[in-house]
Design a protein around this motif. Structure first.
Motif, PDB file in Angstrom:
ATOM      1  N   SER A  68      -2.231  -9.550   3.680  1.00  0.00           N
ATOM      2  CA  SER A  68      -1.215  -9.610   4.730  1.00  0.00           C
ATOM      3  C   SER A  68      -0.619 -11.014   4.638  1.00  0.00           C
ATOM      4  CB  SER A  68      -1.839  -9.372   6.106  1.00  0.00           C
ATOM      5  OG  SER A  68      -2.298 -10.575   6.665  1.00  0.00           O
TER       6      SER A  68
ATOM      7  N   GLN B  16       3.703  -3.464   6.436  1.00  0.00           N
ATOM      8  CA  GLN B  16       3.432  -3.826   7.827  1.00  0.00           C
ATOM      9  C   GLN B  16       4.681  -4.399   8.470  1.00  0.00           C
ATOM     10  OE1 GLN B  16       0.167  -6.633   7.968  1.00  0.00           O
ATOM     11  NE2 GLN B  16      -1.324  -4.990   8.107  1.00  0.00           N
TER      12      GLN B  16
ATOM     13  N   LYS C 286       2.500 -16.709   7.643  1.00  0.00           N
ATOM     14  CA  LYS C 286       3.244 -16.632   8.905  1.00  0.00           C
ATOM     15  C   LYS C 286       2.752 -17.703   9.872  1.00  0.00           C
ATOM     16  CE  LYS C 286       0.847 -12.612  11.014  1.00  0.00           C
ATOM     17  NZ  LYS C 286       1.056 -11.400  11.791  1.00  0.00           N
TER      18      LYS C 286
ATOM     19  N   ARG D  97      -4.412  -4.017  -0.663  1.00  0.00           N
ATOM     20  CA  ARG D  97      -5.869  -4.103  -0.507  1.00  0.00           C
ATOM     21  C   ARG D  97      -6.527  -3.207  -1.547  1.00  0.00           C
ATOM     22  NH1 ARG D  97      -5.904  -4.450   6.175  1.00  0.00           N
ATOM     23  NH2 ARG D  97      -4.405  -6.136   6.112  1.00  0.00           N
TER      24      ARG D  97
ATOM     25  N   ARG E   4      -3.797 -17.132  17.868  1.00  0.00           N
ATOM     26  CA  ARG E   4      -4.530 -17.784  16.770  1.00  0.00           C
ATOM     27  C   ARG E   4      -5.139 -19.112  17.221  1.00  0.00           C
ATOM     28  NH1 ARG E   4      -3.265 -12.955  14.454  1.00  0.00           N
ATOM     29  NH2 ARG E   4      -1.049 -12.798  14.069  1.00  0.00           N
TER      30      ARG E   4
ATOM     31  N   ASP F  13       5.348  -7.201  10.431  1.00  0.00           N
ATOM     32  CA  ASP F  13       4.526  -8.382  10.641  1.00  0.00           C
ATOM     33  C   ASP F  13       5.276  -9.367  11.539  1.00  0.00           C
ATOM     34  OD1 ASP F  13       2.078  -9.631   9.976  1.00  0.00           O
ATOM     35  OD2 ASP F  13       3.168 -11.038   8.695  1.00  0.00           O
TER      36      ASP F  13
ATOM     37  N   ILE G 238       1.119 -10.275  15.556  1.00  0.00           N
ATOM     38  CA  ILE G 238       0.613  -8.906  15.448  1.00  0.00           C
ATOM     39  C   ILE G 238       1.194  -8.292  14.178  1.00  0.00           C
ATOM     40  CG2 ILE G 238       2.559  -7.887  16.737  1.00  0.00           C
ATOM     41  CD1 ILE G 238       0.399  -6.055  18.099  1.00  0.00           C
ATOM     42  N   ALA G 239       0.553  -7.258  13.672  1.00  0.00           N
ATOM     43  CA  ALA G 239       1.142  -6.480  12.580  1.00  0.00           C
ATOM     44  C   ALA G 239       0.953  -5.004  12.893  1.00  0.00           C
ATOM     45  CB  ALA G 239       0.471  -6.835  11.253  1.00  0.00           C
TER      46      ALA G 239
ATOM     47  N   GLN H   4      -0.676 -13.233   6.637  1.00  0.00           N
ATOM     48  CA  GLN H   4      -1.278 -13.945   7.759  1.00  0.00           C
ATOM     49  C   GLN H   4      -1.131 -15.472   7.672  1.00  0.00           C
ATOM     50  OE1 GLN H   4      -2.496 -12.557  10.469  1.00  0.00           O
ATOM     51  NE2 GLN H   4      -2.848 -14.559  11.353  1.00  0.00           N
TER      52      GLN H   4
ATOM     53  N   GLY I 238      -2.573  -4.373  15.176  1.00  0.00           N
ATOM     54  CA  GLY I 238      -3.423  -5.298  15.905  1.00  0.00           C
ATOM     55  C   GLY I 238      -2.992  -6.717  15.618  1.00  0.00           C
ATOM     56  N   GLY I 239      -3.405  -7.590  16.475  1.00  0.00           N
ATOM     57  CA  GLY I 239      -3.069  -8.992  16.271  1.00  0.00           C
ATOM     58  C   GLY I 239      -3.864  -9.852  17.216  1.00  0.00           C
ATOM     59  N   SER I 240      -3.451 -11.123  17.299  1.00  0.00           N
ATOM     60  CA  SER I 240      -4.218 -12.028  18.148  1.00  0.00           C
ATOM     61  C   SER I 240      -3.430 -13.303  18.403  1.00  0.00           C
ATOM     62  CB  SER I 240      -5.547 -12.382  17.484  1.00  0.00           C
ATOM     63  OG  SER I 240      -5.337 -12.980  16.219  1.00  0.00           O
TER      64      SER I 240
ATOM     65  N   HIS J  24     -11.746  -9.362  13.951  1.00  0.00           N
ATOM     66  CA  HIS J  24     -10.359  -9.176  13.487  1.00  0.00           C
ATOM     67  C   HIS J  24     -10.173  -9.972  12.207  1.00  0.00           C
ATOM     68  CE1 HIS J  24      -6.184  -8.239  13.616  1.00  0.00           C
ATOM     69  NE2 HIS J  24      -5.783  -9.416  14.003  1.00  0.00           N
TER      70      HIS J  24
HETATM   71  N1  ASP Z   1      -2.682 -10.033   9.645  1.00  0.00           N
HETATM   72  C1  ASP Z   1      -3.332  -9.118  10.538  1.00  0.00           C
HETATM   73  C2  ASP Z   1      -3.639  -7.810   9.821  1.00  0.00           C
HETATM   74  O1  ASP Z   1      -3.112  -7.561   8.766  1.00  0.00           O
HETATM   75  C3  ASP Z   1      -2.505  -8.800  11.729  1.00  0.00           C
HETATM   76  C4  ASP Z   1      -2.322  -9.996  12.619  1.00  0.00           C
HETATM   77  O2  ASP Z   1      -3.318 -10.549  13.086  1.00  0.00           O
HETATM   78  O3  ASP Z   1      -1.151 -10.327  12.879  1.00  0.00           O
HETATM   79  O4  ASP Z   1      -4.397  -7.025  10.323  1.00  0.00           O
END
Ligand code: ASP
Length: 599
Positions: free
Chosen positions: A201, A239, A206, A225, A498, A241, A541-542, A203, A494-496, A457
């Motif tokens: 991702s 995604q 970003k 993956r 950070r 993103d 989030i993605a 991640q 899901g996301g968070s 996560h």
């Molecule tokens: N990068 C995370 C994922 O691919 C999503 C995120 O936390 O924004 O699950």
């Protein structure tokens, strides 16, 4: 002969006009000396008629030689169909073209499967569809999926633009990070013995964009993956993103609710109510036995730990004494479950380590079960009142550690809904979208085999601020600022929020996750360094874009909404990839193959 209209355009108002259509021969009928060709293009189809009395013989013979899927241009006059022959099923069903000229643009061989009949196409083996994907995509259903995907992508882009987001492309040649799933590696030609990795991702990029001051980023990002593909996973997927600075969880909830509202309106013309309900991880497990609950139906888990503490049924009281719980569900109307169905449920329970599955069938006014004899009146009464037991019900129990007991019944709950559906009892309404946020996940889980903590996560997720001091003392108690968006039992994303303080991020990597400091420096050094130069608080989030489109299209498989998907073995049947390469290519990369598997 250049087309003047597309094949879904002509109506009675065009009658008398001379037009040219181009497309594929969708079907051919020879009737009463006439040839009827339905010409199809991306937009629809139109009936054309070849009449030998008004046409050169050569032209008529050409039409007679055409078969389905040949590519043609026809020119002729739009006219009414003869009385009584209108086709109300298609928008052009009132008119036809009396053909004056035909150009055959290409012939087609007999197709390996029909593309004009949705019924027949549904029966074609998926491998054949994937091998001839260009033909599969000619089917109206598949074309609809591509069109809807494109429309939703555009709607999402417009939405994000309106909200002040920048779409930024991040690299797909990245480096290996011990972040989660296995990665695809790409050998470097210039750095001997070095590899890129395809990103799981964007991640880290970003987050770096937040340090760069972009503030609001989004991307329809391709991710990779290299996992053993479980049903309906793809090695590469897309995604939606998102990352934002100076925000909290509420901002993400509101943004994504707005996005999904727009998307549902665009794709289905549907108004979805917002805000979405929220449920904590713990409540989701307690009530539905899963962290992505399908809330379109009940059959909720009930807890009997207090009631069975001193039960003479040792399986229950023993589990409680060992720190576990007793939970049950009432599968209403399933008392008639077959032996095979009970066995399947027992297998689920055993898959989670249970020894068996206790159940009660409520039939003929009796509780049929070998365990009922252990229950006293108070225990029976508790079951009746909490589970609303009636004639015809099937009660299923799990007695185990909390998470395990919940997960067993969560799985069985979904299975029972399927079984009931098979019996024609629709417990899950098909026409509803139940969105919800699942929140307050534990930051960490414990891997017993490896004897260490792992991120629920990912390692960039911030702990709830008050819980930061617990990171070193009681990691189990630390709550993460992580959220999942779920619809109808499917995790859409899901996301968070950070971690943006380098010291906290280092603690999580080194002290909590036990990643050796030199590995942290090699793999994440640039991120920790970036955080030192003014990292704003941020979160994101993605959403799984393929999954989102599959839900909107009402298809169970994401392969149906990806133009060129891979099989469950990760192969492309159309292009035959992956494939071998020339020895010279390997030499250029300083690679040598061992044919035997390396132990
Ligand atoms: N990068 C995370 C994922 O691919 C999503 C995120 O936390 O924004 O699950």
């Amino acid at each position: 002969m250049k087309r003047t209209h597309h094949c879904n355009e002509l109506r009675p108002s065009h009658i008398g006009q001379t037009v040219t259509l181009s497309g594929w021969v969708h079907s051919r009928r020879d009737l009463g000396g006439l040839i009827f060709l339905d010409i199809r293009d991306r937009e629809g189809r139109t009936q054309t008629v070849f009449d030998p009395s008004g046409l050169a013989k050569e032209l008529f013979d050409q039409a007679a030689a055409l078969r389905s899927e040949c590519v043609v241009s026809v020119t002729g006059k739009v006219r009414h169909r003869p009385a009584g022959t209108n086709n109300a099923k298609i928008p052009t069903g009132e008119i036809e073209i009396g053909v004056a000229a035909l150009e055959v643009l290409n012939m087609a061989e007999v197709l390996p499967f029909p593309v004009d009949d949705p019924e027949a196409a549904g029966k074609v083996h998926e491998e054949l569809r994937l091998k001839y994907r260009y033909l599969d995509l000619r089917r109206a259903e598949m074309l609809h999926h591509l069109r809807l995907r494109s429309k939703v992508a555009t709607a999402a882009r417009v939405f994000f633009d309106e909200q002040g987001f920048l779409e930024v492309e991040t690299p797909t040649l990245f480096k290996s990070t011990p972040e989660g799933a296995r990665e695809f590696l790409v050998p470097s030609r210039t750095g001997i013995g070095q590899f890129y990795a395809l990103p799981q991702s964007p991640q880290q990029f970003k987050q770096i964009l937040m340090v760069a001051g972009v503030e609001k980023y989004f991307q329809l990002a391709r991710c990779y993956r290299d996992e053993d593909l479980r049903a309906d996973r793809q090695p590469e997927f897309t995604q939606v993103d998102v990352e934002m600075s100076f925000i909290d969880r509420e901002d993400i909830y509101a943004l994504i609710e707005g996005l999904l509202k727009r998307v549902w309106k665009t794709a289905l013309g549907a108004d979805i109510p917002t805000p979405f309900p929220r449920i904590t991880f713990e409540e989701a497990l307690n009530r539905y036995g899963i962290d992505k609950p399908d809330t379109r139906f009940g059959m909720e888990l009930a807890d009997f730990t207090a009631e069975f503490k001193a039960s003479t049924f040792k399986v229950f009281s023993g589990a409680i004494a060992a720190g576990g719980v007793v939970k049950a569900i009432n599968a209403k109307g399933l008392a008639g479950a077959t032996q095979g169905q009970i066995e399947t449920m027992t297998e689920y329970a055993k898959g989670f380590g249970a020894k068996g599955l206790a159940f009660i069938k409520v039939e003929g006014g009796e509780w049929k079960s070998p365990i009922v004899k252990f229950f006293n009146d108070a225990e029976k009464q508790a079951l009746i009142s909490k589970l609303k037991i009636e004639e015809g019900d099937l009660i299923l129990f799990a007695a185990d550690q909390w998470l395990t007991a919940c997960e067993i019944l969560g799985k069985i709950r979904l299975y029972c809904a399927e079984v009931l559906k098979g019996q024609g009892k629709l417990v899950i309404p098909a026409d509803r979208f139940n969105f919800l946020w699942v929140i307050e996940f534990p930051l960490l889980g414990f891997d017993r085999e490896q004897n260490r903590w792992y991120s629920s996560h990912h390692p960039f997720t911030a702990p709830v601020t008050e819980d930061i001091p617990l990171l070193k003392t009681d990691p189990k108690k630390v709550r993460g600022q992580h959220y999942d968006i779920v619809v109808n039992g499917v995790e859409l994303g899901g996301g968070s929020i950070r971690i943006h303080q380098p010291a906290v991020q280092k603690t999580v990597f080194e002290d909590v996750l036990q990643i050796p400091p030199d590995m942290v420096a090699a793999r994440f050094g640039y991120l920790l360094e970036a955080f030192k130069y003014g990292a704003p608080p941020h979160g994101g989030i993605a959403l799984g874009f393929d999954r989102l489109i599959a839900i909107l299209c009402g298809t169970p498989s994401i392969r149906d909404v990806i133009a060129f998907p891979k099989t469950a073995k990760g192969t492309c049947l159309m292009t035959d990839s992956p494939d071998t390469v020339e020895p010279k290519q390997l030499r250029d990369l300083y690679l040598e193959l061992k044919t035997a598997k390396i132990a």
